[in-house]
Design a protein around this motif. Sequence first.
Motif, PDB file in Angstrom:
ATOM      1  N   PRO A  38     -18.995   2.250   2.566  1.00 16.26           N
ATOM      2  CA  PRO A  38     -18.159   1.082   2.873  1.00 16.26           C
ATOM      3  C   PRO A  38     -18.861  -0.253   2.690  1.00 16.26           C
ATOM      4  CG  PRO A  38     -18.815   2.225   4.878  1.00 16.26           C
ATOM      5  CD  PRO A  38     -19.238   3.095   3.744  1.00 16.26           C
ATOM      6  N   ALA A  39     -20.172  -0.246   2.522  1.00 20.07           N
ATOM      7  CA  ALA A  39     -20.870  -1.497   2.224  1.00 20.07           C
ATOM      8  C   ALA A  39     -20.372  -2.088   0.901  1.00 20.07           C
ATOM      9  CB  ALA A  39     -22.376  -1.252   2.161  1.00 20.07           C
ATOM     10  N   PHE A  40     -19.901  -1.233   0.017  1.00 23.26           N
ATOM     11  CA  PHE A  40     -19.312  -1.681  -1.250  1.00 23.26           C
ATOM     12  C   PHE A  40     -17.797  -1.472  -1.247  1.00 23.26           C
ATOM     13  CE2 PHE A  40     -23.708  -0.650  -2.531  1.00 23.26           C
ATOM     14  CZ  PHE A  40     -24.068  -1.862  -3.082  1.00 23.26           C
ATOM     15  N   TRP A  41     -17.385  -0.213  -1.085  1.00 28.00           N
ATOM     16  CA  TRP A  41     -15.967   0.138  -1.103  1.00 28.00           C
ATOM     17  C   TRP A  41     -15.833   1.518  -0.476  1.00 28.00           C
ATOM     18  CZ3 TRP A  41     -12.918   3.255  -4.910  1.00 28.00           C
ATOM     19  CH2 TRP A  41     -11.535   3.060  -4.751  1.00 28.00           C
ATOM     20  N   GLY A  42     -15.034   1.625   0.567  1.00 28.77           N
ATOM     21  CA  GLY A  42     -15.015   2.836   1.376  1.00 28.77           C
ATOM     22  C   GLY A  42     -14.066   3.919   0.906  1.00 28.77           C
ATOM     23  N   LYS A  43     -13.636   3.862  -0.342  1.00 30.77           N
ATOM     24  CA  LYS A  43     -12.756   4.900  -0.864  1.00 30.77           C
ATOM     25  C   LYS A  43     -13.389   5.567  -2.074  1.00 30.77           C
ATOM     26  CE  LYS A  43      -8.449   2.994   0.988  1.00 30.77           C
ATOM     27  NZ  LYS A  43      -8.178   4.109   1.916  1.00 30.77           N
ATOM     28  N   HIS A  44     -12.727   6.613  -2.574  1.00 34.06           N
ATOM     29  CA  HIS A  44     -13.258   7.397  -3.694  1.00 34.06           C
ATOM     30  C   HIS A  44     -12.288   7.426  -4.874  1.00 34.06           C
ATOM     31  CE1 HIS A  44     -15.875   9.218  -0.548  1.00 34.06           C
ATOM     32  NE2 HIS A  44     -14.753   9.265   0.153  1.00 34.06           N
ATOM     33  N   SER A  45     -11.037   7.788  -4.580  1.00 33.06           N
ATOM     34  CA  SER A  45     -10.032   7.951  -5.636  1.00 33.06           C
ATOM     35  C   SER A  45      -8.631   7.961  -5.027  1.00 33.06           C
ATOM     36  CB  SER A  45     -10.289   9.258  -6.408  1.00 33.06           C
ATOM     37  OG  SER A  45      -9.330   9.451  -7.426  1.00 33.06           O
ATOM     38  N   PRO A  46      -8.208   6.837  -4.451  1.00 34.81           N
ATOM     39  CA  PRO A  46      -6.912   6.822  -3.770  1.00 34.81           C
ATOM     40  C   PRO A  46      -5.733   6.871  -4.739  1.00 34.81           C
ATOM     41  CG  PRO A  46      -7.869   4.637  -3.788  1.00 34.81           C
ATOM     42  CD  PRO A  46      -8.912   5.558  -4.339  1.00 34.81           C
ATOM     43  N   VAL A  47      -4.613   7.425  -4.273  1.00 38.78           N
ATOM     44  CA  VAL A  47      -3.357   7.371  -5.019  1.00 38.78           C
ATOM     45  C   VAL A  47      -2.649   6.068  -4.658  1.00 38.78           C
ATOM     46  CG1 VAL A  47      -2.150   8.726  -3.234  1.00 38.78           C
ATOM     47  CG2 VAL A  47      -1.159   8.527  -5.534  1.00 38.78           C
ATOM     48  N   LEU A  48      -2.055   5.429  -5.656  1.00 40.00           N
ATOM     49  CA  LEU A  48      -1.345   4.171  -5.457  1.00 40.00           C
ATOM     50  C   LEU A  48       0.154   4.458  -5.561  1.00 40.00           C
ATOM     51  CD1 LEU A  48      -3.593   2.004  -7.847  1.00 40.00           C
ATOM     52  CD2 LEU A  48      -4.102   2.853  -5.537  1.00 40.00           C
ATOM     53  N   PHE A  49       0.858   4.364  -4.433  1.00 40.73           N
ATOM     54  CA  PHE A  49       2.283   4.693  -4.376  1.00 40.73           C
ATOM     55  C   PHE A  49       2.865   4.141  -3.081  1.00 40.73           C
ATOM     56  CE2 PHE A  49       5.770   7.345  -2.879  1.00 40.73           C
ATOM     57  CZ  PHE A  49       6.581   7.458  -3.997  1.00 40.73           C
ATOM     58  N   PRO A  50       4.077   3.590  -3.077  1.00 42.72           N
ATOM     59  CA  PRO A  50       5.054   3.506  -4.172  1.00 42.72           C
ATOM     60  C   PRO A  50       4.939   2.242  -5.011  1.00 42.72           C
ATOM     61  CG  PRO A  50       6.082   2.823  -2.138  1.00 42.72           C
ATOM     62  CD  PRO A  50       4.656   3.178  -1.790  1.00 42.72           C
ATOM     63  N   ILE A  51       3.866   1.471  -4.816  1.00 42.03           N
ATOM     64  CA  ILE A  51       3.598   0.345  -5.708  1.00 42.03           C
ATOM     65  C   ILE A  51       2.159   0.432  -6.178  1.00 42.03           C
ATOM     66  CG2 ILE A  51       5.320  -1.234  -4.723  1.00 42.03           C
ATOM     67  CD1 ILE A  51       2.896  -2.583  -3.211  1.00 42.03           C
TER      68      ILE A  51
END
Length: 283
Positions: A38-51
């Motif tokens: 999370p010091a940079f970005w706390g996710k890995h490969s999120p799905v973007l939906f419904p926008i």
Amino acid sequence: MTTTISNSILKASIKHAGAELFSIKDNQNNEYIWEGNPAFWGKHSPVLFPIVGTLKNNTYTINEKEYHLPRHGFARDMDFELIEKMENKAIFSLKSSEETLQKYPFEFELQLIYTLNEDALELEYKVINNGKEKMPFSIGAHPAIALPDNFEDYAFQFEKEENLKYYLLENDLISSKTKVLETKNNLVPLNYELFKNDALIFKTLESKSLTILNNSKPYVKVSYNDFPSLGIWTKENAPFICIEPWLGYSDTDENTGDLYKKEGILILDENKDFSAKFSITIL
């Protein structure tokens, strides 16, 4: 909770929270997905939906009624149900609920289908309209590929030689300002300066794959035949690059707010389904 699928070459692990891929390892235990520090970005490969991206004022209208959605929608922040599991395949499902209907007034099911095929992980998005009216939506991927060596040792190579016009973001919205990404033999050396104004947004591309090279050696290939648009993003000094196949993108400042008329939106008829696939190949 997490689920892991595997074959003789690769192993992939997925969180039930957001049905989010968080690991692809080869049989030498090399990791290809960003760790999510999370010091940079706390996710890995999120799905973007419904926008995909950001709505103007985080607001849209359906039949003149106002609704609100955060950047990239809500699916990435919700728990999915594992509905099928095989050695090399897993299917996750998110269905509309009272909670989602407050933000997005459509009855839907979203399935994320992960399949390992030899040296590639394929991710299929299946969107099902269970309602009695046309359903507007966008969907997109956001995989962060780990870059363990010096960032500037990497480059990406587009499948085809083309005019790589991208749009600049202003206040998270698509502006009318564009630039052209300069290439040499379809190659773009990576440097953080490319991302000083946030993501590179390509509304249309002839290339349907992008290969990341490490010191000129092929490293990872992302293929996205079903996706017309692409985002590429990282953060300053972060050891990852996001290659993001999209169906849809942020609003412009001129957007009316009517989701049915949003640029890049998909409209799914009642009781119909839609699917799109992309893949990550380890080279």
